[in-house]
Design an enzyme around this catalytic site. Sequence first.
Site, PDB file in Angstrom:
ATOM      1  N   ARG A 132       0.789  -1.245   0.000  1.00 32.50           N
ATOM      2  CA  ARG A 132       0.000   0.000   0.000  1.00 32.50           C
ATOM      3  C   ARG A 132       0.819   1.291   0.000  1.00 32.50           C
ATOM      4  O   ARG A 132       0.267   2.377   0.076  1.00 32.50           O
ATOM      5  CB  ARG A 132      -0.976   0.046   1.184  1.00 32.50           C
ATOM      6  CG  ARG A 132      -1.985  -1.091   1.187  1.00 32.50           C
ATOM      7  CD  ARG A 132      -3.218  -0.735   1.954  1.00 32.50           C
ATOM      8  NE  ARG A 132      -2.935  -0.400   3.348  1.00 32.50           N
ATOM      9  CZ  ARG A 132      -3.896  -0.097   4.233  1.00 32.50           C
ATOM     10  NH1 ARG A 132      -5.156  -0.081   3.863  1.00 32.50           N
ATOM     11  NH2 ARG A 132      -3.574   0.192   5.478  1.00 32.50           N
ATOM     12  N   ASP A 133       2.131   1.180  -0.136  1.00 34.56           N
ATOM     13  CA  ASP A 133       2.941   2.403  -0.205  1.00 34.56           C
ATOM     14  C   ASP A 133       4.177   2.160  -1.076  1.00 34.56           C
ATOM     15  O   ASP A 133       5.297   2.520  -0.703  1.00 34.56           O
ATOM     16  CB  ASP A 133       3.351   2.848   1.202  1.00 34.56           C
ATOM     17  CG  ASP A 133       3.896   4.274   1.209  1.00 34.56           C
ATOM     18  OD1 ASP A 133       3.579   5.033   0.264  1.00 34.56           O
ATOM     19  OD2 ASP A 133       4.639   4.629   2.137  1.00 34.56           O
TER      20      ASP A 133
END
Length: 445
Positions: free
Chosen positions: A19-20
């Site tokens: 997610r990053d």
Amino acid sequence: MKQILQGVQFLHHQGIIHRDLKLSNFFIAKNMVVKIGDLGLATTVEQCEKIPGYTMLSGYSPFRAHSQKEMYYFIREGFFPVPSYISLSGKRLIISLLASCPSSRPCIEDIISHEFFNQGFTPEKLSSSTCHTAPTFSFSLHLPRFFRKAAKVLYRGVFHKYFCSDFAETEGHKSSMVMPTESLMSLSTVKMCEDEKAEETVRTCDESLNILMKGRMNHRNKMTSQREVSGDRVVEDLMLLLEDFLQNIVPGELDSKVQVTCPILWVTKWVDYSNKYGFGYQLSDNCIGVLLSDGTHTILSPHLRKVCYSTSLQEHITFPERSPPCKLDIKMRILRFFSQYMKENILEGGDLRAAPSRSVRTLCLLHFLKTDQALLMLFSNGTLQVNFYHDRTKIILSKGQLGYLLSFVDQERQSCTVPLSVLQSSCPPFIIHRLEYALMMLQSL
């Protein structure tokens, strides 16, 4: 990038979503192995919906905006430009990765097997010296002999003239086997070689086109519900003109004395986002136009600060740039986005200029056609422009006071304009081949 994908694949097999994923969260160990770090936002889901790659190819993030609200809008709508210098396979991969609908995005296995990651040569590992020195690789003993033969052919001039000789390369990836094409200024000192006409390396112009994208302006009048034929007439007239020109042309050298100096209206910058919003371009008088995905057209005259919006060739409305009709608010935002993007990211394509029009331009882009070799743009005033990817040369066919003019822009963005009637009696071969390809593209509209 392959190592990053393998790392993401490992995370997915463990049921983890990072997610990053971004460049600052990738680390390279001493043995040149990529490590994925900073799992502070990680969670467990079935499948990751965000894969890195766009920033590594283009040098910046895909969604660029002036405000957070505008960025969220671009992300939600999938509004992102793909730089023209990225290869065709890279463009296809990016578009699939950033699809608005999550179900339309490829899984990690599909990405790893994508042609972008399986074309050409990729080493199994790299030395740590690669951080500061270009890598060298050990090839088979047969390859040096091949490159020596290729070099002899190259410097003998086999690949020197024709755009077809090595034109499989996509935009932004020029082949090292193609010598720079000379400008028309220097053609008068170059003698033609008869044996070059039979070179097997020249791709014939009768093979079918590999069409990548095409678009056209509305050809139906909403007021009368009748088909407009004026746009089709422009195509037909140009095809007849080029067919007659090519049938009666005489190959030869060009006398620099026949060149003319006059303002030419042509496309100096362009951005293709037709799969979502439209095809944007900038003219040599700094006007900005967009052929929108619904077939309508907008063009901004910045010196007058006025916009012309066209739903067809016969239907135009004009309004101040700062006070557009409410229904056109979204289309004006698209026009401004293209304008800002081209201003910040794209260089001028040549030195030909045109004086600003005293009235609001109603000029429209009728058609555009992209193949694996060139981009064609045809305008409502009969101007035809073809940009060739592999050597970044351009031909522009336009109407002047004394008839049709042909302008050629070379690799150094230097231009030359000659009357078409004069060119017919003595035309450089590489211009002939470009016009033959332009005719093929016109016939595919």
